[in-house]
Design a protein around this motif. Structure first.
Motif, PDB file in Angstrom:
ATOM      1  N   ASN A  11       0.832  -1.216   0.000  1.00 54.23           N
ATOM      2  CA  ASN A  11       0.000   0.000   0.000  1.00 54.23           C
ATOM      3  C   ASN A  11       0.861   1.257   0.000  1.00 54.23           C
ATOM      4  OD1 ASN A  11       0.688  -0.516   2.837  1.00 54.23           O
ATOM      5  ND2 ASN A  11      -0.770   1.102   3.342  1.00 54.23           N
ATOM      6  N   HIS A  39       7.834  -8.453  -6.319  1.00 51.03           N
ATOM      7  CA  HIS A  39       6.429  -8.768  -6.082  1.00 51.03           C
ATOM      8  C   HIS A  39       6.410 -10.163  -5.472  1.00 51.03           C
ATOM      9  CE1 HIS A  39       2.076  -8.164  -7.627  1.00 51.03           C
ATOM     10  NE2 HIS A  39       2.089  -9.023  -6.626  1.00 51.03           N
ATOM     11  N   GLY A  63      -2.691 -12.162   1.296  1.00 47.44           N
ATOM     12  CA  GLY A  63      -3.331 -11.519   0.144  1.00 47.44           C
ATOM     13  C   GLY A  63      -2.824 -10.098  -0.059  1.00 47.44           C
ATOM     14  N   PHE A  64      -2.716  -9.374   1.032  1.00 45.96           N
ATOM     15  CA  PHE A  64      -2.227  -7.994   0.955  1.00 45.96           C
ATOM     16  C   PHE A  64      -0.763  -7.947   0.522  1.00 45.96           C
ATOM     17  CE2 PHE A  64       0.046  -4.754   3.686  1.00 45.96           C
ATOM     18  CZ  PHE A  64      -0.090  -3.718   2.775  1.00 45.96           C
ATOM     19  N   THR A  66       0.910  -9.847  -1.224  1.00 52.94           N
ATOM     20  CA  THR A  66       1.129 -10.260  -2.612  1.00 52.94           C
ATOM     21  C   THR A  66       0.345  -9.386  -3.589  1.00 52.94           C
ATOM     22  OG1 THR A  66      -0.660 -11.892  -2.421  1.00 52.94           O
ATOM     23  CG2 THR A  66       1.569 -12.669  -1.962  1.00 52.94           C
ATOM     24  N   SER A  67      -0.266  -8.311  -3.102  1.00 54.01           N
ATOM     25  CA  SER A  67      -1.152  -7.498  -3.950  1.00 54.01           C
ATOM     26  C   SER A  67      -0.397  -6.544  -4.862  1.00 54.01           C
ATOM     27  CB  SER A  67      -2.118  -6.699  -3.067  1.00 54.01           C
ATOM     28  OG  SER A  67      -1.414  -5.739  -2.284  1.00 54.01           O
ATOM     29  N   GLU A 111      -2.936  -3.353   6.419  1.00 53.34           N
ATOM     30  CA  GLU A 111      -2.208  -2.520   5.445  1.00 53.34           C
ATOM     31  C   GLU A 111      -1.485  -1.401   6.186  1.00 53.34           C
ATOM     32  OE1 GLU A 111      -4.308  -1.512   1.890  1.00 53.34           O
ATOM     33  OE2 GLU A 111      -5.396  -3.389   1.848  1.00 53.34           O
TER      34      GLU A 111
END
Ligand code: ATP
Ligand code: MG
Length: 137
Positions: A11, A39, A63-64, A66-67, A111
């Motif tokens: 983020n 990434h 999930g975050f 790897t976003s 985040e």
């Protein structure tokens, strides 16, 4: 002197805060002695946060993380582990002191903009995870 592993989370990368965050470390006397941008895969994120497997926030965390891309760096200086965590502020941004990275750049508990090793022993393991070839002396 001491080293710690720091991650600028997806983020904060997405909101163009890499420079601002690295600037805070440098202003506090911490030196960037290694860095890479990548990434994370699900496998990498799950392995890095293996200690949290099974906790209710684990899937959201992976999930975050790897976003989008993250910026990973090794910071060096006196009390680097504690100093980095001071500059980041509390894990839950609702409790992060004004002027800390998490107070200024977090979007939620998960985040929360940055990671920092929690002890010198953890730092060594985490540095080897991202820099297996070693860090310049
Ligand atoms: P980090 O390890 O990322 O530097 P930390 O050491 O301050 O943070 P940990 O307890 O190791 O905190 O948790 C790892 C990460 O998991 C947190 O930074 C946050 O992104 C997420 N997290 C932890 N606890 C929660 C929670 N209760 N709800 C949502 N997300 C959480
Ligand atoms: Mg932690």
């Amino acid at each position: 002197t001491e080293r710690t592993l720091s991650i600028i989370k997806p983020n904060a990368v997405a909101k163009n805060a890499i420079g601002a965050i690295l600037g805070r470390f440098e202003a506090a006397g911490l030196h960037v002695v290694a860095a890479r941008m990548l990434h994370l895969s699900r496998e990498q994120a799950s392995a890095f946060y293996a200690i949290h497997q099974g906790k209710p926030f684990f899937e959201e965390l992976v999930g975050f993380m790897t976003s989008g891309p993250v910026m990973v760096q090794v910071l060096e200086g006196d009390d680097a582990v504690a100093k980095n965590r001071d500059i980041m502020g509390a894990t839950n941004p609702a409790n992060a002191a004004p002027g800390t990275i998490r107070a200024d750049f977090a979007d939620s508990f998960t985040e929360n903009a940055a990671h920092g090793s929690d002890a010198p022993e953890t730092a060594e393991i985490e540095i080897a995870f991202f820099f297996p070839e070693g860090v310049c002396p």
